[in-house]
Structures are given as C-alpha cells and as structure tokens.
Write a protein that holds these residues in place. Structure first.
Motif, PDB file in Angstrom:
ATOM      1  N   ALA A 134       2.005   5.397   2.854  1.00 41.44           N
ATOM      2  CA  ALA A 134       1.719   5.151   1.435  1.00 41.44           C
ATOM      3  C   ALA A 134       0.371   5.761   1.051  1.00 41.44           C
ATOM      4  CB  ALA A 134       1.729   3.656   1.141  1.00 41.44           C
ATOM      5  N   ARG A 135      -0.626   5.576   1.912  1.00 42.18           N
ATOM      6  CA  ARG A 135      -1.957   6.096   1.598  1.00 42.18           C
ATOM      7  C   ARG A 135      -1.932   7.620   1.421  1.00 42.18           C
ATOM      8  NH1 ARG A 135      -4.375   4.828   5.926  1.00 42.18           N
ATOM      9  NH2 ARG A 135      -4.529   6.914   6.818  1.00 42.18           N
ATOM     10  N   TYR A 136      -1.185   8.319   2.268  1.00 43.51           N
ATOM     11  CA  TYR A 136      -1.083   9.778   2.182  1.00 43.51           C
ATOM     12  C   TYR A 136      -0.574  10.201   0.801  1.00 43.51           C
ATOM     13  CZ  TYR A 136       0.718  14.486   3.005  1.00 43.51           C
ATOM     14  OH  TYR A 136       0.999  15.833   2.906  1.00 43.51           O
ATOM     15  N   GLU A 137       0.492   9.528   0.328  1.00 47.10           N
ATOM     16  CA  GLU A 137       1.059   9.906  -0.965  1.00 47.10           C
ATOM     17  C   GLU A 137       0.177   9.450  -2.128  1.00 47.10           C
ATOM     18  OE1 GLU A 137       5.372   9.729  -3.119  1.00 47.10           O
ATOM     19  OE2 GLU A 137       5.165  10.211  -1.004  1.00 47.10           O
ATOM     20  N   ILE A 138      -0.462   8.307  -1.987  1.00 48.51           N
ATOM     21  CA  ILE A 138      -1.373   7.827  -3.034  1.00 48.51           C
ATOM     22  C   ILE A 138      -2.542   8.802  -3.199  1.00 48.51           C
ATOM     23  CG2 ILE A 138      -3.055   6.010  -3.604  1.00 48.51           C
ATOM     24  CD1 ILE A 138      -1.030   4.036  -2.225  1.00 48.51           C
ATOM     25  N   GLU A 139      -3.067   9.287  -2.089  1.00 46.11           N
ATOM     26  CA  GLU A 139      -4.177  10.248  -2.152  1.00 46.11           C
ATOM     27  C   GLU A 139      -3.750  11.539  -2.842  1.00 46.11           C
ATOM     28  OE1 GLU A 139      -7.032   8.955   1.596  1.00 46.11           O
ATOM     29  OE2 GLU A 139      -5.497  10.484   1.943  1.00 46.11           O
ATOM     30  N   LYS A 140      -2.519  11.979  -2.575  1.00 43.49           N
ATOM     31  CA  LYS A 140      -2.010  13.185  -3.245  1.00 43.49           C
ATOM     32  C   LYS A 140      -1.890  12.944  -4.744  1.00 43.49           C
ATOM     33  CE  LYS A 140       1.863  14.359  -1.318  1.00 43.49           C
ATOM     34  NZ  LYS A 140       3.078  15.194  -1.069  1.00 43.49           N
ATOM     35  N   MET A 141      -1.398  11.757  -5.112  1.00 43.58           N
ATOM     36  CA  MET A 141      -1.192  11.435  -6.519  1.00 43.58           C
ATOM     37  C   MET A 141      -2.515  11.295  -7.262  1.00 43.58           C
ATOM     38  SD  MET A 141      -0.984   8.694  -8.945  1.00 43.58           S
ATOM     39  CE  MET A 141      -0.789   7.184  -8.017  1.00 43.58           C
ATOM     40  N   LEU A 142      -3.479  10.617  -6.648  1.00 45.37           N
ATOM     41  CA  LEU A 142      -4.773  10.386  -7.296  1.00 45.37           C
ATOM     42  C   LEU A 142      -5.739  11.554  -7.133  1.00 45.37           C
ATOM     43  CD1 LEU A 142      -5.421   6.674  -6.190  1.00 45.37           C
ATOM     44  CD2 LEU A 142      -4.587   7.458  -8.420  1.00 45.37           C
ATOM     45  N   ASP A 143      -5.427  12.436  -6.177  1.00 48.11           N
ATOM     46  CA  ASP A 143      -6.307  13.563  -5.846  1.00 48.11           C
ATOM     47  C   ASP A 143      -7.692  13.083  -5.429  1.00 48.11           C
ATOM     48  OD1 ASP A 143      -6.888  16.224  -5.399  1.00 48.11           O
ATOM     49  OD2 ASP A 143      -7.573  16.578  -7.456  1.00 48.11           O
ATOM     50  N   MET A 144      -7.713  12.067  -4.580  1.00 48.36           N
ATOM     51  CA  MET A 144      -8.964  11.549  -4.043  1.00 48.36           C
ATOM     52  C   MET A 144      -8.675  10.707  -2.802  1.00 48.36           C
ATOM     53  SD  MET A 144     -10.043   8.353  -6.530  1.00 48.36           S
ATOM     54  CE  MET A 144     -10.061   9.334  -8.023  1.00 48.36           C
ATOM     55  N   GLN A 145      -9.703  10.423  -2.034  1.00 47.84           N
ATOM     56  CA  GLN A 145      -9.545   9.594  -0.842  1.00 47.84           C
ATOM     57  C   GLN A 145      -9.240   8.155  -1.252  1.00 47.84           C
ATOM     58  OE1 GLN A 145     -12.888   9.804   1.837  1.00 47.84           O
ATOM     59  NE2 GLN A 145     -12.121   8.150   3.144  1.00 47.84           N
ATOM     60  N   ALA A 146      -8.372   7.497  -0.488  1.00 48.07           N
ATOM     61  CA  ALA A 146      -8.022   6.113  -0.785  1.00 48.07           C
ATOM     62  C   ALA A 146      -8.196   5.246   0.457  1.00 48.07           C
ATOM     63  CB  ALA A 146      -6.583   6.021  -1.281  1.00 48.07           C
ATOM     64  N   ASN A 147      -8.666   4.045   0.234  1.00 48.57           N
ATOM     65  CA  ASN A 147      -8.776   3.042   1.293  1.00 48.57           C
ATOM     66  C   ASN A 147      -7.797   1.935   0.942  1.00 48.57           C
ATOM     67  OD1 ASN A 147      -9.603   1.321   3.346  1.00 48.57           O
ATOM     68  ND2 ASN A 147     -11.278   0.479   2.128  1.00 48.57           N
ATOM     69  N   LEU A 148      -6.665   1.890   1.667  1.00 47.30           N
ATOM     70  CA  LEU A 148      -5.583   0.966   1.334  1.00 47.30           C
ATOM     71  C   LEU A 148      -5.515  -0.168   2.352  1.00 47.30           C
ATOM     72  CD1 LEU A 148      -2.995   0.175  -0.260  1.00 47.30           C
ATOM     73  CD2 LEU A 148      -1.736   1.745   1.236  1.00 47.30           C
ATOM     74  N   LYS A 149      -5.571  -1.401   1.857  1.00 47.31           N
ATOM     75  CA  LYS A 149      -5.414  -2.581   2.706  1.00 47.31           C
ATOM     76  C   LYS A 149      -4.186  -3.362   2.244  1.00 47.31           C
ATOM     77  CE  LYS A 149     -10.381  -3.099   3.641  1.00 47.31           C
ATOM     78  NZ  LYS A 149     -11.572  -3.970   3.457  1.00 47.31           N
ATOM     79  N   LEU A 150      -3.310  -3.705   3.201  1.00 49.36           N
ATOM     80  CA  LEU A 150      -2.067  -4.397   2.884  1.00 49.36           C
ATOM     81  C   LEU A 150      -2.013  -5.785   3.516  1.00 49.36           C
ATOM     82  CD1 LEU A 150       0.620  -1.571   3.378  1.00 49.36           C
ATOM     83  CD2 LEU A 150      -0.339  -2.389   1.220  1.00 49.36           C
ATOM     84  N   TRP A 151      -1.455  -6.731   2.765  1.00 49.59           N
ATOM     85  CA  TRP A 151      -1.165  -8.068   3.260  1.00 49.59           C
ATOM     86  C   TRP A 151       0.303  -8.375   2.989  1.00 49.59           C
ATOM     87  CZ3 TRP A 151      -5.798  -6.641   1.322  1.00 49.59           C
ATOM     88  CH2 TRP A 151      -6.952  -6.982   2.047  1.00 49.59           C
ATOM     89  N   VAL A 152       0.833  -9.403   3.628  1.00 49.87           N
ATOM     90  CA  VAL A 152       2.221  -9.826   3.416  1.00 49.87           C
ATOM     91  C   VAL A 152       2.241 -11.321   3.112  1.00 49.87           C
ATOM     92  CG1 VAL A 152       4.556  -9.907   4.360  1.00 49.87           C
ATOM     93  CG2 VAL A 152       3.003  -8.068   5.067  1.00 49.87           C
TER      94      VAL A 152
END
Length: 301
Positions: free
Chosen positions: A256-274
């Motif tokens: 998800a982070r890889y695609e989010i970074e492509k979409m936003l055109d910037m580095q992303a720090n993604l943290k997930l919980w369930v």
C-alpha cells in the motif's frame, strides 16, 4: 468556442471489469480493482477532459443480491447513479449468459430511454465466434446504441467507448476543472488503496468484511504520515489479517505504501492497526463512519 459535457454511468454485475475500464478511460488509476466481487462500494467519479469535451464517469458497485445493509447501500448506489446519467455503459463478460442483473438493467434502459452502450469485456478470453454469439444474445434482448467488444485489462478498444459516449455529451460548460480527474479526497483514495492491497492478500471470505479508516494523515518535513485502521468483523479474521509475527499486515502495509507514494508523489510513513467491529456491515452508524451513508441514497443526494 463551444464546450460539451456529460455524465456516463458504468454499470454491471460484480467483477466484470468496470473499475479497470474506468481507470483506462481516465488514463490514471482512481478506482481500486481486484479479482474479488464487490470491490467497489461507493460511486466513484472519474473525469476525462479531451479537447472541448468533458466526460464525467460514474463507476458503480456491482449489482448483486444484498446480504446486509452495506450490500443494500451498494445496490441502491448503482441504481441511483443510472438515474443521473446522460448515457449508460453496461459492462458484461464476453461468453457469459445474461443474468437477472443484466436483464434488470436492460428493463430500466427500456423504460427510461437513456442511451445505452453494451461493452463486452474480457474478449482476450474469447474467440471471434464467442464474441459474435454474445452480441447476438444481447441484441435479441435489446437494441443497444452501440456494441463494443474489448479487453479492459489489455486496454484494447477503450478509446472506442469514449468515441461512442461523445455522441451523448451536450453543449455545456465543464462541470470540473480541466486538470481534475476525480472528486475523491486524498484520504478516501488512501483508504481504498489500503483496502485493495488487503483484497489482493487475504483469503476469499475476509475481504467482504473489512473496511479501512484513516485516523491521521499529516505532512511533516516533506513526509506524509498516515495512521490507518483495518476494521474486520471477527476475532479470527483479525489474526489472519495480522499474520504470523505481523507478516500479513507488513505485506499489506508495504504494498500500500508503494502505491500511496506514487499517488502522492512523496515519501509516506504508513502505520496500520487492526480492530474488530462485529457486524459493522449491518450498522448504519458504522457504515456512515466508514464513508457509506445509506441516507445519502435514500435522500437522493
């Protein structure tokens, strides 16, 4: 100089390729896709501006027999979207017999007299005879304004859909800015990307029972920090989503982070919980919290 605009609703059964088709029509991925049915849950607007023409496409949830309040919301969304359209694109699978869903859409088209285009998708899996048989099957039920065999996956003949839809645009100022491709806010797109990666990774029975909530999305020092929670319905599902030593959650997060970074055109720090929210698909309050508001459809908003 005259401008033309129009609304086109893309409808059909689950998993026939509606979202893949719209992504190619827009020229960019804005709707998530998977090989699992009922992937699309909301009406998604995709905007394509070509010269003096602006096409506003509605990608809709697959029409199916609802099993819960979420399913009911999805079907109502698809039906309501047809009412707002200047033209309807009904997507079907080449070589498959028409079901009650296709027959229901055809009945609506007959009564409403909205122009309708039949798209026979997945022609890469059919020979020429199957394509001809499918067109004959549907033309015996209704005289569509156009029949377009194509492979959305391979992008074959996608432009033919635009050419046919252009006949139903009317003289009007553009409804959206020329450089706009969707009305979805970034938070919603990010949530959908995470859900898509979960759909790709998880067992068959789990994806229908998950939602994604964005808890925080804030840019700090040129990095987008995103905290998100995957909601599921059962404790057993929570364990599967997390995986052994967190392996499944890490897989979902990294893809998800890889695609989010492509979409936003910037580095992303993604943290997930369930988290577990039992039977959330039958709770109006929780449906609204996760972006599926049944009252929007009932009020015609």
């Amino acid at each position: 100089m005259s401008f033309k605009s129009g609304f086109v609703s893309i409808v059909g059964r689950p998993n026939v390729g509606k979202s893949t088709l719209m992504n190619h029509l827009i020229g960019q991925k804005i709707a998530i896709t998977s090989n699992k049915p009922q992937t699309t849950r909301n009406r998604i607007i995709g905007i394509h501006t070509r010269g003096n023409d602006q096409y506003v496409f509605f990608d809709t949830p697959g029409i199916h027999k609802p099993q819960n309040r979420l399913g009911d919301y999805m079907v109502k969304t698809a039906n309501a979207t047809m009412q707002d359209a200047d033209a309807i694109v009904m997507v079907t699978e080449c070589g498959k017999e028409p079901t009650h869903v296709e027959k229901g859409i055809i009945e609506y088209v007959k009564n409403s007299k909205i122009p309708a285009i039949l798209v026979l998708n997945k022609t890469d899996l059919c020979d020429a005879n199957k394509v001809a048989e499918s067109i004959l099957m549907y033309s015996s039920l209704y005289d569509f304004d156009a029949y377009i065999p194509l492979s959305a996956k391979k992008r074959d003949h996608v432009d033919d859909v635009l050419d046919e839809c252009s006949k139903y645009l009317e003289e009007s100022e553009f409804f959206f800015p020329e450089d706009m491709i969707t009305d979805q806010p970034e938070r919603q797109i990010v949530a959908e990307i995470i859900r898509e990666k979960a759909l790709h990774s998880l067992n068959e029975e789990i994806p229908h029972g998950i939602a994604v909530a964005i808890d925080r999305m804030k840019m700090e020092k040129k990095v987008m920090h995103i905290d998100a929670t995957i909601i599921c319905e059962r404790d057993s599902h929570k364990g599967i989503i997390i995986g052994k030593q967190g392996s499944m959650l890490k897989k979902i997060g990294s893809t998800a982070r890889y695609e989010i970074e492509k979409m936003l055109d910037m580095q992303a720090n993604l943290k997930l919980w369930v988290k577990v929210k039992k039977d959330w698909r039958d709770s109006d309050i929780l449906l609204k919290n996760f972006g599926y508001n049944p009252k929007d459809i009932e009020m015609g908003e």
